[in-house]
Design a protein around this motif. Structure first.
Motif, PDB file in Angstrom:
ATOM      1  N   ALA A 199       1.031  -1.379  -0.073  1.00 49.25           N
ATOM      2  CA  ALA A 199      -0.143   0.138   0.045  1.00 49.25           C
ATOM      3  C   ALA A 199       0.637   1.373   0.054  1.00 49.25           C
ATOM      4  O   ALA A 199       0.492   2.445  -0.744  1.00 49.25           O
ATOM      5  N   PHE A 200       2.088   1.101   0.640  1.00 52.03           N
ATOM      6  CA  PHE A 200       2.766   2.458   0.803  1.00 52.03           C
ATOM      7  C   PHE A 200       3.605   2.612  -0.568  1.00 52.03           C
ATOM      8  O   PHE A 200       4.408   3.564  -0.375  1.00 52.03           O
ATOM      9  N   THR A 201       3.601   1.873  -1.552  1.00 49.64           N
ATOM     10  CA  THR A 201       4.139   2.068  -2.702  1.00 49.64           C
ATOM     11  C   THR A 201       3.203   2.187  -3.977  1.00 49.64           C
ATOM     12  O   THR A 201       3.797   2.639  -4.969  1.00 49.64           O
TER      13      THR A 201
ATOM     14  N   LEU B  21      -4.690   7.083  -3.660  1.00 51.20           N
ATOM     15  CA  LEU B  21      -4.312   6.178  -2.637  1.00 51.20           C
ATOM     16  C   LEU B  21      -3.318   6.988  -1.740  1.00 51.20           C
ATOM     17  O   LEU B  21      -3.282   6.338  -0.495  1.00 51.20           O
ATOM     18  N   ALA B  22      -2.646   8.056  -2.228  1.00 53.59           N
ATOM     19  CA  ALA B  22      -1.984   8.935  -1.040  1.00 53.59           C
ATOM     20  C   ALA B  22      -2.690   9.566  -0.081  1.00 53.59           C
ATOM     21  O   ALA B  22      -2.397   9.551   1.098  1.00 53.59           O
ATOM     22  N   LEU B  23      -3.864   9.936  -0.539  1.00 51.63           N
ATOM     23  CA  LEU B  23      -4.703  10.644   0.311  1.00 51.63           C
ATOM     24  C   LEU B  23      -5.072   9.664   1.512  1.00 51.63           C
ATOM     25  O   LEU B  23      -5.135   9.993   2.547  1.00 51.63           O
TER      26      LEU B  23
ATOM     27  N   ALA C 137      -4.590   9.696   5.154  1.00 53.63           N
ATOM     28  CA  ALA C 137      -5.877   9.793   6.313  1.00 53.63           C
ATOM     29  C   ALA C 137      -5.736   8.707   7.342  1.00 53.63           C
ATOM     30  O   ALA C 137      -5.938   8.792   8.686  1.00 53.63           O
ATOM     31  N   GLY C 138      -5.349   7.666   6.847  1.00 51.32           N
ATOM     32  CA  GLY C 138      -5.109   6.327   7.840  1.00 51.32           C
ATOM     33  C   GLY C 138      -4.127   6.725   9.028  1.00 51.32           C
ATOM     34  O   GLY C 138      -4.073   6.511  10.112  1.00 51.32           O
ATOM     35  N   LEU C 139      -2.743   7.152   8.577  1.00 44.70           N
ATOM     36  CA  LEU C 139      -1.785   7.373   9.481  1.00 44.70           C
ATOM     37  C   LEU C 139      -2.400   8.728  10.465  1.00 44.70           C
ATOM     38  O   LEU C 139      -2.031   8.682  11.476  1.00 44.70           O
ATOM     39  N   ARG C 140      -3.150   9.673   9.846  1.00 45.45           N
ATOM     40  CA  ARG C 140      -3.415  10.707  10.852  1.00 45.45           C
ATOM     41  C   ARG C 140      -4.277  10.447  11.804  1.00 45.45           C
ATOM     42  O   ARG C 140      -4.369  10.722  12.956  1.00 45.45           O
ATOM     43  N   ALA C 141      -5.407   9.161  11.366  1.00 50.02           N
ATOM     44  CA  ALA C 141      -6.318   8.662  12.256  1.00 50.02           C
ATOM     45  C   ALA C 141      -5.571   8.293  13.484  1.00 50.02           C
ATOM     46  O   ALA C 141      -5.896   8.213  14.424  1.00 50.02           O
TER      47      ALA C 141
END
Length: 273
Positions: free
Chosen positions: A235-237, A243-245, A249-253
């Motif tokens: 997912a991070f590639t 997908l970047a957004l 959003a997931g990391l900020r959550a």
């Protein structure tokens, strides 16, 4: 049993297992340079992804991890570990105990296989590394020795038990190093096995039934972690603004909701049950 028969339980290292065959009496013949007749074989040496025989679940992430050690300056916060997710894969700096030279850390830096990091001089490697680190983690004074590359991939077997030949750790599942979960899963495999064998000995339970029960009990934790690390590694590639957004959003959550972050950390450290 080990106390009653001290020579019954033994380990053998530095030897590649070539074959493991069932015998008519239920024991196993282990061909690992010598032939031995044993009740149970536990394979715990998995080797590197690119050297392993293919298992049913296999995925090449088209990444390689450059692994080595860093020298840290006095300004590096004590106990600080850093993991950043870059376009090429995760980058982790993990503090190690000080040695006679000073402060140090382990480095795991995931890059494309086409990225020949070793052709760069050490100062260029260091400058490139520091450009990826956050401001709180700039106190890296140098790269201690050459970095070594290791190809990365998923190589796992949903059935680590074959008769009385049982695989744990990387012998059962090789994972992407994102979040260091291969290290967590291996000891959990071994701990659960020890508990099951102890209980079976106390209850005089059949060994084959004990091993099957161990495999069933390990399914939720193993499968959840295999899926989690595989998703994170890919997912991070993924490219593209949506997908970047979603990633951000997931990391900020996670950052904004401490109970959610704590639950995720607890599951990764102690397993999903």
């Amino acid at each position: 049993l080990a106390a009653q028969e001290p020579r019954r339980l033994f380990t053998q290292g530095a030897t590649r297992v070539a074959d493991c065959r069932p015998l008519p009496d239920g024991r196993l013949a282990l061909d690992a340079g010598v032939v031995q007749e044993v009740d149970l074989v536990i394979l715990a040496e998995g080797g590197l992804f690119n050297e392993q025989a293919a298992k049913p679940w296999r995925r090449d992430y088209a990444q390689q991890a450059w692994v080595g050690q860093l020298r840290l300056g006095a300004n590096w916060p004590r106990g600080l570990a850093v993991e950043r997710f870059t376009r090429d894969g995760p980058l982790a700096v993990l503090p190690l105990p000080d040695d006679e030279v000073g402060r140090r850390a382990a480095l795991v830096w995931c890059l494309s296989p086409d990225d020949a990091l070793d052709v760069l001089p050490a100062e260029r490697q260091l400058a490139r590394l520091k450009a990826l680190l956050p401001p709180c983690a700039q106190a890296v004074s140098g790269i201690d020795g050459p970095l070594k590359p290791f190809p990365l991939g998923l190589n796992a077997d949903p059935q680590p038990l074959l008769g009385r030949c049982l695989r744990v750790g990387n012998a059962a599942q090789t994972l992407h190093p994102v979040a260091g979960q291969g290290l967590n899963l291996g000891p959990r495999d071994a701990h659960e096995l020890l508990v099951h064998l102890r209980d079976a000995c106390d209850a005089r339970e059949d060994l084959d039934a004990t091993l099957r029960r161990w495999q069933r009990r390990r399914i939720p934790d193993r499968f959840a972690l295999l899926a989690t690390t595989d998703l994170l590694a890919r997912a991070f590639t993924w490219q593209g603004a949506p997908l970047a957004l979603a990633r951000e959003a997931g990391l900020r959550a996670l950052q904004a909701v401490p109970p959610l972050r704590a639950a995720l950390a607890r599951g990764l450290m102690f397993g999903w049950r």
